[in-house]
Design a protein around this motif. Structure first.
Motif, mmCIF file in Angstrom:
data_model
loop_
_atom_site.group_PDB
_atom_site.id
_atom_site.type_symbol
_atom_site.label_atom_id
_atom_site.label_comp_id
_atom_site.label_asym_id
_atom_site.label_seq_id
_atom_site.Cartn_x
_atom_site.Cartn_y
_atom_site.Cartn_z
ATOM 1 N N LYS A 117 0.848 -1.196 0.000
ATOM 2 C CA LYS A 117 0.000 0.000 0.000
ATOM 3 C C LYS A 117 0.880 1.242 0.000
ATOM 4 C CE LYS A 117 -2.967 -0.137 3.446
ATOM 5 N NZ LYS A 117 -3.850 -0.446 4.563
ATOM 6 N N THR A 118 0.318 2.336 -0.462
ATOM 7 C CA THR A 118 1.032 3.603 -0.412
ATOM 8 C C THR A 118 0.039 4.737 -0.188
ATOM 9 O OG1 THR A 118 2.643 5.027 -1.525
ATOM 10 C CG2 THR A 118 0.970 4.000 -2.917
ATOM 11 N N TRP A 119 0.549 5.821 0.367
ATOM 12 C CA TRP A 119 -0.220 7.054 0.533
ATOM 13 C C TRP A 119 0.783 8.177 0.732
ATOM 14 C CZ3 TRP A 119 -0.175 3.141 4.136
ATOM 15 C CH2 TRP A 119 0.428 3.403 5.361
ATOM 16 N N LYS A 120 0.270 9.392 0.817
ATOM 17 C CA LYS A 120 1.136 10.539 1.072
ATOM 18 C C LYS A 120 0.680 11.239 2.339
ATOM 19 C CE LYS A 120 0.276 11.357 -3.141
ATOM 20 N NZ LYS A 120 -0.023 11.859 -4.443
ATOM 21 N N ARG A 121 1.636 11.761 3.072
ATOM 22 C CA ARG A 121 1.370 12.587 4.245
ATOM 23 C C ARG A 121 1.745 14.018 3.897
ATOM 24 N NH1 ARG A 121 -1.813 10.748 8.337
ATOM 25 N NH2 ARG A 121 -1.274 8.602 8.796
ATOM 26 N N LEU A 122 0.829 14.919 4.184
ATOM 27 C CA LEU A 122 1.093 16.331 3.939
ATOM 28 C C LEU A 122 1.722 16.962 5.165
ATOM 29 C CD1 LEU A 122 -2.212 17.481 2.188
ATOM 30 C CD2 LEU A 122 -0.111 16.597 1.155
ATOM 31 N N ASP A 123 2.559 17.946 4.942
ATOM 32 C CA ASP A 123 3.138 18.720 6.043
ATOM 33 C C ASP A 123 2.195 19.890 6.322
ATOM 34 O OD1 ASP A 123 4.795 19.698 7.982
ATOM 35 O OD2 ASP A 123 6.195 20.635 6.584
ATOM 36 N N ASP A 124 1.048 19.544 6.904
ATOM 37 C CA ASP A 124 0.070 20.560 7.290
ATOM 38 C C ASP A 124 -0.223 20.406 8.783
ATOM 39 O OD1 ASP A 124 -1.599 18.333 7.454
ATOM 40 O OD2 ASP A 124 -2.874 18.916 5.769
ATOM 41 N N ASP A 125 -1.171 21.142 9.280
ATOM 42 C CA ASP A 125 -1.477 21.118 10.720
ATOM 43 C C ASP A 125 -1.921 19.745 11.223
ATOM 44 O OD1 ASP A 125 -0.867 23.785 10.871
ATOM 45 O OD2 ASP A 125 -2.955 24.465 10.787
ATOM 46 N N LYS A 126 -2.507 18.930 10.344
ATOM 47 C CA LYS A 126 -3.031 17.622 10.747
ATOM 48 C C LYS A 126 -2.207 16.456 10.230
ATOM 49 C CE LYS A 126 -7.729 19.377 10.809
ATOM 50 N NZ LYS A 126 -9.057 19.288 10.236
ATOM 51 N N LEU A 127 -1.099 16.734 9.519
ATOM 52 C CA LEU A 127 -0.334 15.682 8.830
ATOM 53 C C LEU A 127 -1.289 14.792 8.035
ATOM 54 C CD1 LEU A 127 2.298 14.700 11.537
ATOM 55 C CD2 LEU A 127 2.604 16.191 9.558
ATOM 56 N N SER A 128 -2.113 15.444 7.230
ATOM 57 C CA SER A 128 -3.178 14.780 6.483
ATOM 58 C C SER A 128 -2.652 13.630 5.632
ATOM 59 C CB SER A 128 -3.874 15.791 5.562
ATOM 60 O OG SER A 128 -4.419 16.841 6.317
ATOM 61 N N LYS A 129 -3.471 12.587 5.564
ATOM 62 C CA LYS A 129 -3.176 11.413 4.740
ATOM 63 C C LYS A 129 -4.019 11.531 3.469
ATOM 64 C CE LYS A 129 -3.357 6.359 5.211
ATOM 65 N NZ LYS A 129 -3.733 5.292 6.145
ATOM 66 N N ILE A 130 -3.351 11.471 2.292
ATOM 67 C CA ILE A 130 -4.068 11.606 1.029
ATOM 68 C C ILE A 130 -3.657 10.498 0.058
ATOM 69 C CG2 ILE A 130 -4.351 14.106 1.257
ATOM 70 C CD1 ILE A 130 -2.099 14.390 -0.884
ATOM 71 N N ASP A 131 -4.493 10.280 -0.917
ATOM 72 C CA ASP A 131 -4.196 9.396 -2.058
ATOM 73 C C ASP A 131 -3.790 7.978 -1.657
ATOM 74 O OD1 ASP A 131 -4.715 11.613 -3.635
ATOM 75 O OD2 ASP A 131 -2.614 12.141 -3.857
ATOM 76 N N GLU A 132 -4.477 7.403 -0.681
ATOM 77 C CA GLU A 132 -4.159 6.021 -0.283
ATOM 78 C C GLU A 132 -4.591 5.057 -1.386
ATOM 79 O OE1 GLU A 132 -4.697 2.966 3.461
ATOM 80 O OE2 GLU A 132 -5.876 4.791 3.411
ATOM 81 N N GLN A 133 -3.719 4.101 -1.696
ATOM 82 C CA GLN A 133 -4.075 3.091 -2.679
ATOM 83 C C GLN A 133 -3.347 1.780 -2.404
ATOM 84 O OE1 GLN A 133 -1.712 5.699 -5.783
ATOM 85 N NE2 GLN A 133 -2.633 3.992 -6.810
ATOM 86 N N ILE A 134 -3.998 0.698 -2.766
ATOM 87 C CA ILE A 134 -3.379 -0.623 -2.700
ATOM 88 C C ILE A 134 -2.759 -0.879 -4.062
ATOM 89 C CG2 ILE A 134 -3.781 -3.102 -2.441
ATOM 90 C CD1 ILE A 134 -6.129 -2.360 -0.564
ATOM 91 N N LEU A 135 -1.445 -1.101 -4.078
ATOM 92 C CA LEU A 135 -0.743 -1.336 -5.328
ATOM 93 C C LEU A 135 -0.784 -2.801 -5.737
ATOM 94 C CD1 LEU A 135 2.408 0.898 -4.842
ATOM 95 C CD2 LEU A 135 0.211 1.497 -5.888
ATOM 96 N N TRP A 136 -0.752 -3.688 -4.743
ATOM 97 C CA TRP A 136 -0.701 -5.103 -5.053
ATOM 98 C C TRP A 136 -1.192 -5.897 -3.851
ATOM 99 C CZ3 TRP A 136 2.043 -9.203 -2.907
ATOM 100 C CH2 TRP A 136 2.019 -10.390 -3.656
ATOM 101 N N GLU A 137 -1.937 -6.988 -4.126
ATOM 102 C CA GLU A 137 -2.366 -7.928 -3.089
ATOM 103 C C GLU A 137 -2.162 -9.340 -3.595
ATOM 104 O OE1 GLU A 137 -5.826 -6.878 -0.210
ATOM 105 O OE2 GLU A 137 -6.472 -6.360 -2.232
ATOM 106 N N TRP A 138 -1.665 -10.178 -2.724
ATOM 107 C CA TRP A 138 -1.512 -11.601 -3.049
ATOM 108 C C TRP A 138 -2.899 -12.206 -3.094
ATOM 109 C CZ3 TRP A 138 -2.723 -16.267 -0.766
ATOM 110 C CH2 TRP A 138 -2.143 -17.398 -1.363
ATOM 111 N N GLN A 139 -3.106 -13.065 -4.084
ATOM 112 C CA GLN A 139 -4.384 -13.754 -4.208
ATOM 113 C C GLN A 139 -4.118 -15.246 -4.264
ATOM 114 O OE1 GLN A 139 -6.380 -12.135 -7.586
ATOM 115 N NE2 GLN A 139 -6.357 -10.066 -6.764
ATOM 116 N N ALA A 140 -4.908 -16.006 -3.559
ATOM 117 C CA ALA A 140 -4.697 -17.452 -3.450
ATOM 118 C C ALA A 140 -4.759 -18.147 -4.803
ATOM 119 C CB ALA A 140 -5.738 -18.060 -2.506
ATOM 120 N N SER A 141 -5.420 -17.565 -5.774
ATOM 121 C CA SER A 141 -5.544 -18.221 -7.081
ATOM 122 C C SER A 141 -4.268 -18.098 -7.923
ATOM 123 C CB SER A 141 -6.716 -17.607 -7.852
ATOM 124 O OG SER A 141 -6.478 -16.231 -8.085
ATOM 125 N N ARG A 142 -3.286 -17.339 -7.472
ATOM 126 C CA ARG A 142 -2.049 -17.164 -8.247
ATOM 127 C C ARG A 142 -1.165 -18.356 -8.164
ATOM 128 N NH1 ARG A 142 -0.366 -10.885 -7.507
ATOM 129 N NH2 ARG A 142 -2.211 -10.148 -8.475
#
Length: 92
Positions: A67-92
């Motif tokens: 997974k990845t996301w970005k943290r902003l250098d703001d008053d709340k250290l906001s978390k933005i743009d979270e996404q799952i890049l890859w997940e293992w799947q049992a069928s692989r």
């Protein structure tokens, strides 16, 4: 070979883009420093990368999710743009 799931690039000025090419994610770190780069009104940011390991009975197993996301250098250290890049799947 198919085992590379992501490449993470640490320095390209204000580029924080994440995109997929030929089955591999390429993600830029964003602009975090307060030196020569940036634009007015654009919060500095840093990319966070999380590789989650599977847990076996007595040992850690392989990577199950990236997974990845970005943290902003703001008053709340906001978390933005979270996404799952890859997940293992049992069928692989």
């Amino acid at each position: 070979m198919g085992d590379v799931k992501g490449v993470f690039i640490g320095h390209d000025h204000n580029n924080d883009f994440c995109g997929k090419l030929d089955g591999i994610w390429f993600c830029y770190g964003g602009g975090f420093g307060y030196h020569g780069y940036g634009k007015n009104g654009w919060p500095r940011r840093a990319r966070v990368i999380l590789a989650e390991l599977g847990k076996g009975e007595k040992a850690w197993m392989g990577v199950e999710r990236i997974k990845t996301w970005k943290r902003l250098d703001d008053d709340k250290l906001s978390k933005i743009d979270e996404q799952i890049l890859w997940e293992w799947q049992a069928s692989r």
